[in-house]
Design an enzyme around this catalytic site. Structure first.
Site, PDB file in Angstrom:
ATOM      1  N   ALA A  19       0.843  -1.196   0.000  1.00 22.16           N
ATOM      2  CA  ALA A  19       0.000   0.000   0.000  1.00 22.16           C
ATOM      3  C   ALA A  19       0.875   1.242   0.000  1.00 22.16           C
ATOM      4  O   ALA A  19       1.870   1.311   0.732  1.00 22.16           O
ATOM      5  CB  ALA A  19      -0.917   0.014   1.213  1.00 22.16           C
ATOM      6  N   LYS A 192       2.862 -13.969  14.800  1.00 23.75           N
ATOM      7  CA  LYS A 192       2.654 -12.800  15.655  1.00 23.75           C
ATOM      8  C   LYS A 192       1.169 -12.408  15.625  1.00 23.75           C
ATOM      9  O   LYS A 192       0.791 -11.388  15.033  1.00 23.75           O
ATOM     10  CB  LYS A 192       3.520 -11.628  15.192  1.00 23.75           C
ATOM     11  CG  LYS A 192       3.644 -10.509  16.235  1.00 23.75           C
ATOM     12  CD  LYS A 192       4.524  -9.392  15.743  1.00 23.75           C
ATOM     13  CE  LYS A 192       3.822  -8.510  14.747  1.00 23.75           C
ATOM     14  NZ  LYS A 192       2.648  -7.806  15.324  1.00 23.75           N
ATOM     15  N   ASP A 263       5.165  -4.087  12.589  1.00 28.20           N
ATOM     16  CA  ASP A 263       6.123  -4.459  11.545  1.00 28.20           C
ATOM     17  C   ASP A 263       7.552  -4.180  12.004  1.00 28.20           C
ATOM     18  O   ASP A 263       8.483  -4.929  11.671  1.00 28.20           O
ATOM     19  CB  ASP A 263       5.844  -3.683  10.266  1.00 28.20           C
ATOM     20  CG  ASP A 263       4.464  -3.966   9.705  1.00 28.20           C
ATOM     21  OD1 ASP A 263       3.968  -5.090   9.889  1.00 28.20           O
ATOM     22  OD2 ASP A 263       3.882  -3.057   9.078  1.00 28.20           O
TER      23      ASP A 263
END
Length: 317
Positions: A19, A192, A263
């Site tokens: 994105a 995660k 992230d």
């Protein structure tokens, strides 16, 4: 300024639905009004790409594999090239999506609008899968992160996990819902999930530390993953392996934006593992990196100096 690149095991990040992150600010979000925004910032975003950017910021190197198409995709590739990210793009017909973040300065609230992304045809997603196979880091790490675009089968990350396992690459997955479940069915090295996702995966409540650890150990005992990492915002983070559980608090920072914090945690963690550090050592750097990113406005990602400073403030895991 990133540190000089150090030798480490190879890292491949996979971002099927990148994105173009557009961020700005405004005093107040008001419906049905023409809203005059402040300066605009553009960043190449998406889970795997952000992981690669953090790896680079901390002095490492990775290969970023991603899709791109249309005018947005062209702008996206230019931004990555400016940042010096080593990448391989699989071109698609649809236009790369955008994500739009608005900070409301009068309240400190943040509004995040995440678009769906372009539809990938079967030949396009199969070409992307083939590219992963071609670039798979044998003996290294494959990081599959972010949402799947429309048209891509929900077991896509599961297919990657199976290929990685068969070829001696450690697969790390940061996804949700059916995509995450399919990856776990093929056994991965690390996941995660959020607290809510972890509860859904094991079919049990995860409301306190004991339940959280038990749920993570269920995934490990069932052979679905070797490590479970959970980031809990201001409550810190937890890392669970077959033998140990470590918890760290979040360093005290003035949080400006949570975009990219997860992230950043993952990017720092995989880099330290690739450098030969223990999971416990990698966990400390990861927690510091997530907090360093949260202290930045909009869609900025952590710098090595800030990560080192915060890591020094953390207690032993």
């Amino acid at each position: 300024m990133a540190d000089p690149v150090r030798a480490h095991d190879p890292i491949l990040t996979v971002t099927p639905n990148p994105a173009l992150d557009v961020s700005t600010s405004i005093p107040r979000v008001i419906p049905e009004e023409k809203l005059r925004c402040g300066p605009t910032r553009l960043d190449p975003g998406g889970g795997g790409i952000n992981v690669s950017r953090v790896v680079r910021n901390l002095g490492g190197r990775s290969t970023a594999l991603y899709t791109a198409g249309g005018p947005t995709g062209h702008a996206y590739r230019e931004l990555l090239e400016r940042e010096g990210i080593m990448g391989r793009v699989v071109r698609i017909k649809g236009s790369t999506r955008e994500s739009f973040t608005v900070d409301e300065t009068s309240t400190g609230e943040q509004f995040r609008f995440v678009l769906q992304g372009p539809h990938l045809s079967e030949p396009e997603w199969r070409a992307f899968l083939s590219a992963v196979v071609d670039d798979l880091p044998v003996g290294g790490y494959l990081v599959a992160s972010g949402s799947l675009p429309p048209g891509v089968p929900v077991d896509f990350y599961g297919r990657l996990a199976r290929i990685a396992r068969d070829r001696g690459s450690r697969c790390i997955v940061d996804a949700s819902d059916a995509a995450l479940n399919a990856a776990l069915d093929e056994r991965v090295f690390l996941v995660k999930p959020s607290r809510h996702e972890l509860a859904e995966l094991v079919g049990a409540p995860v409301e306190d530390d004991a339940q959280l650890e038990a749920a993570a150990r269920t995934l490990i005992a069932d052979g679905r993953t070797e490590i479970v990492a959970l980031t809990l915002g201001g409550a810190g983070a937890v890392l669970v392996t077959a033998d140990d559980t470590w918890r760290l608090p979040s360093p005290k920072v003035a949080v400006q934006s949570t975009v990219g914090a997860g992230d950043s945690f993952l990017g720092a963690f995989v880099l330290r593992l690739a450098e030969g550090r223990t999971p416990r050592e990698a966990f400390r750097t990861a927690v510091a990196a997530g907090s360093a990113t949260a202290a930045l406005p909009a869609t900025g990602l952590c710098a090595a100096e800030a990560v080192a400073e915060l890591e020094a403030q953390l207690p032993a895991a």
